[in-house]
Every structure is written in structure tokens, then in C-alpha cells.
Design a protein around this motif. Structure first.
Motif, short mmCIF file in Angstrom:
data_model
loop_
_atom_site.label_atom_id
_atom_site.label_comp_id
_atom_site.label_asym_id
_atom_site.label_seq_id
_atom_site.Cartn_x
_atom_site.Cartn_y
_atom_site.Cartn_z
N ARG A 1 0.82 -1.20 0.00
CA ARG A 1 0.00 0.00 0.00
C ARG A 1 0.86 1.25 0.00
O ARG A 1 0.54 2.24 -0.66
N GLY B 1 0.58 3.71 -2.90
CA GLY B 1 0.15 5.08 -2.60
C GLY B 1 1.14 6.10 -3.13
O GLY B 1 0.76 7.07 -3.79
N GLY C 1 -3.95 8.52 -3.76
CA GLY C 1 -2.63 7.97 -3.43
C GLY C 1 -2.27 8.21 -1.98
O GLY C 1 -1.79 7.32 -1.28
N ILE D 1 -4.33 5.87 0.27
CA ILE D 1 -3.83 4.50 0.30
C ILE D 1 -2.49 4.44 1.05
O ILE D 1 -2.24 3.53 1.85
N PHE D 2 -1.66 5.45 0.86
CA PHE D 2 -0.39 5.54 1.59
C PHE D 2 -0.65 5.59 3.10
O PHE D 2 -0.01 4.91 3.89
#
Lengths: 68, 228
Positions: free
Chosen positions: B15, B19, B53, B56-57
Motif C-alpha cells: 500500500r 500510494g 494515493g 492509500i499511503f
């Protein structure tokens, strides 16, 4: 020292606004002041450093992609 | 069941890399859209890529990440439906902490609280009984809003000057209306060095009010109906 002074002047606006963002976003979902302030301190650090790095990467990246 | 669940949950490094990759891709698309696309149509999808992004990061940094499909869906919903462009950063910085216990109030009072929160930061929280939080939110958002006005010397309250920023101000209706009444007609008769900073601070304060309004919504629940 001069470079640091220039950078500090350039990015001086960042910590206060990151503090505002950190305080408000930490206050969401929490009711205890202690928890809010603790999370806000953590968030503020991550936000300030994160946005600074992001801006530096973006400016260098754009400089590389779109040379003057 | 556990092995199925485990296989659906991506490991955290994936992830984080995904991300960061999405953020990088978004930045590249954003830069290219400004160079090669006169109408900048690709700028908005690029910004969405960046926000997704970051979400998700941020999920990759959490201890118990959700399945990637759920996460991507939530990140996209947050980016598109959520009103603040910093929603991706909000996912990063809010921990997986405990949700506050919602206050059971009538629907009318909840609607009133949300409306008042939109008008004046913190007022909605005051109405539902979260006084300390109300004072904190009001102070932080109002000080940031006022700082923006001060930097721009009041010249950031003109609709014509920068429509995009002014649209952001709408999310803090009461303060914007008051500021516009007093400063809306001010002319840009000289160079104001911190004008852009003023736009930024005031817009961010107004968008932070969206977080406050959604927190009021999260903090209330319907009064349970009496069983017959």
C-alpha cells in the motif's frame, strides 16, 4: 546559514497552517482534549514535514519535466 | 476464513508503494497537463490521483489495513464526495482511534446543529453539548480565517478576484458573509505581498469547517424508537 534563512522565509507559512489542520482533523472523532492535543502534535509534525517534502519533490520534479 | 481474509488484505509495504506511486503519477499528470493541455482538463483527475494515493499511503501506515478494494473505494469516495481537498491527508493523520459515542438527539435538532456548524464554526458542537470541542474549533478556524484576511488586507473577499478560492469560502458561511460585508468592496489599489497567502489561509479555514460540520453529523444519532 543563508540557505536555511531563505528556506525558512520561503516556508514560514507552513507550520501555522499545518497546526490549524492538525488541530481540527484531530478534534474530529475525539472528545477528550488530551487525546486531541496529543494526536494534533503528532499530526502537525507529520503534516509539516510531509508537505515540505512533497513541495520540494514537486518543485524539483517540475523543474526537471518543464525546464525553463 | 482467516486465510481468505488474510489473502484479501494486502501487506502494508504494497500500500505504501502503491500510494506513493499514485501520488507520483498524479504529480506527473498534473505537471504535464499544465504544459501540454491548454484547458487543463487533466488537472482534476491528477489531483484525485494524488488524494487517492495519499489515502492509500495513509492506510499502509495503519496497523490493521482494510482490504485494498475497500480502501480504494473509500479513498475515491472521500476524494470525490468529501468536500475538503485535504481529505487524503486527513486519512493519514487521523489514527485508527476510537470513535466518539454519538449523542442521541432529534432529527430537527441534528439538522439545526449541522446548519449552525456551517454558519459558525463550533456552534453545532455547542448545540449538541460538546462545549470544549466547540471552543477549540471556533478558535482555530476563526483565527486562521482572520489571519488570511489580515495577510491579504481584506482584498481576498472579492468574488471577481479569485472565484475558485471564493467558492471555498462558502463552506464557512457566517464568517465569509461578515468579512464580505466589510471587505468585499475593497479595491486592489496597491501591491499586497501576502495576498496569495491570505487566499490560502482563508480558504483552508473555510474548508476545515467542512471537517467540523461532518464531525457534528458523526457525533449525533437518532433517538431510538420505543418498542411497542
Amino acid at each position: 546559514m543563508t540557505l536555511f534563512a531563505v528556506a525558512a522565509a520561503e516556508f514560514a507559512y507552513l507550520p501555522p497552517i499545518c497546526l490549524a489542520i492538525a488541530l481540527v482533523t484531530s478534534a474530529a472523532r475525539r472528545d477528550d482534549m488530551r487525546g486531541i492535543l496529543k494526536q494534533a502534535a503528532r499530526s502537525w509534525l507529520i503534516l509539516t514535514v510531509g508537505i515540505l517534502i512533497f513541495m520540494l519533490v514537486l518543485s524539483f520534479g517540475m523543474e526537471w519535466l518543464l525546464p525553463a | 476464513m482467516d486465510s481468505v481474509r488474510e489473502s484479501q488484505m494486502s501487506p502494508r509495504p504494497t500500500r505504501i508503494i502503491l500510494g506513493l506511486g499514485l501520488v507520483t503519477a498524479g504529480c506527473v499528470v498534473f505537471a504535464l497537463s499544465y504544459r501540454y493541455d491548454p484547458s487543463h482538463r487533466a488537472a482534476l483527475p491528477a489531483l484525485l490521483l494524488i488524494i487517492v494515493g495519499f489515502s492509500i499511503f495513509g492506510q499502509g501506515l495503519r496497523r490493521h489495513p482494510k482490504p485494498l478494494a475497500t480502501q480504494a473505494k473509500e479513498a475515491l469516495q472521500t476524494a470525490v464526495v468529501g468536500s475538503d481537498p485535504l481529505s487524503g491527508m486527513r486519512v493519514i493523520v487521523t489514527s485508527a482511534g476510537v470513535r466518539t459515542k454519538p449523542t442521541a438527539i432529534s432529527t430537527e435538532k441534528a439538522v439545526l446543529a449541522v446548519f449552525l456548524a456551517w454558519l459558525i464554526p463550533g456552534l453545532g458542537h455547542w448545540v449538541i453539548g460538546r462545549r470544549a470541542k466547540a471552543v477549540l474549533l471556533f478558535t482555530v478556524i476563526t483565527v486562521t480565517f482572520a489571519a488570511g484576511l489580515w495577510f491579504a488586507e481584506g482584498r481576498n473577499m472579492n468574488w471577481e478576484r479569485n472565484k475558485v478560492f471564493f467558492l471555498a469560502y462558502v463552506f464557512s458561511a457566517g464568517e465569509t458573509a461578515l468579512a464580505w460585508l466589510f471587505a468585499g468592496a475593497l479595491e486592489l489599489d496597491r501591491k499586497i505581498p501576502l495576498l496569495d497567502l491570505g487566499f490560502l489561509y482563508t480558504a483552508v479555514a473555510s474548508l476545515l469547517n467542512v471537517v467540523a460540520v461532518t464531525d457534528v453529523m458523526d457525533s449525533t444519532t437518532r433517538i431510538p424508537e420505543e418498542p411497542e
